[in-house]
Design a protein around this motif. Structure first.
Motif, short mmCIF file in Angstrom:
data_model
loop_
_atom_site.label_atom_id
_atom_site.label_comp_id
_atom_site.label_asym_id
_atom_site.label_seq_id
_atom_site.Cartn_x
_atom_site.Cartn_y
_atom_site.Cartn_z
N UNK A 1 65.17 48.92 -1.89
CA UNK A 1 63.67 49.13 -1.93
C UNK A 1 63.00 48.59 -3.15
N UNK A 2 63.74 48.95 -4.30
CA UNK A 2 63.16 48.57 -5.24
C UNK A 2 62.76 47.22 -5.52
N UNK A 3 63.70 46.36 -5.16
CA UNK A 3 63.34 45.06 -5.21
C UNK A 3 62.39 44.45 -4.50
N UNK A 4 62.28 45.01 -3.41
CA UNK A 4 60.78 44.84 -2.38
C UNK A 4 59.77 44.90 -3.41
N UNK A 5 59.65 46.00 -3.79
CA UNK A 5 58.44 46.67 -4.58
C UNK A 5 58.23 45.68 -5.61
N UNK A 6 59.21 45.36 -6.54
CA UNK A 6 59.17 44.43 -7.39
C UNK A 6 58.75 43.16 -6.94
N UNK A 7 59.08 42.53 -5.85
CA UNK A 7 58.58 41.34 -5.17
C UNK A 7 57.15 41.40 -5.12
#
Length: 129
Positions: A1-7
């Motif tokens: 999920x963190x990667x999606x938020x960062x994206x």
């Protein structure tokens, strides 16, 4: 999920930088994007932008003062009107769209074509819910 938020933050940064370069807010940029392929009424714009009608009225007022959009009355009911992009608005929209496409492509440049296609399919699935 963190990667999606960062994206999402990376994409928002791109959009904000481009909007700012054209003296637009993100909401104004979204408005012009909506007007690329439709001529909505105020209620439809409010739904697309997730804003109340009075906020959309102010948004259209400001964009109209800048020569980006124009209100077109509907002959059957002069209280109702459609909103269209002016030639200047279409020009700004084309410039912004080109810049967004180029910068988003830079974000995914390290991905193979196969991975980009996978990403596109996954994002499409997320957005269509």
């Amino acid at each position: 999920m963190d990667s999606l938020v960062q994206l999402s933050f990376a994409v928002e940064t791109v959009l904000l930088r481009i909007a700012t370069a054209h003296d637009l807010s993100l909401v104004q940029m979204r408005l012009l994007g909506i007007l690329r392929d439709r001529e909505p009424g105020m209620l439809e714009l409010a739904r697309h932008l997730n804003l109340d009608k009075s906020s959309v009225t102010g948004l259209i007022d400001r964009a109209e003062q800048r020569g980006l959009v124009k209100r077109i009355p509907i002959p059957e009911d002069r209280r109702v009107f459609r909103v269209i992009a002016t030639p200047r608005g279409r020009q700004v929209t084309a410039e912004v769209a080109s810049q967004v496409e180029n910068e988003i492509l830079e974000l995914v440049a390290r991905l193979s074509n196969t991975d980009r296609n996978h990403l596109n399919r996954i994002v499409s699935l997320i957005l269509t819910g």
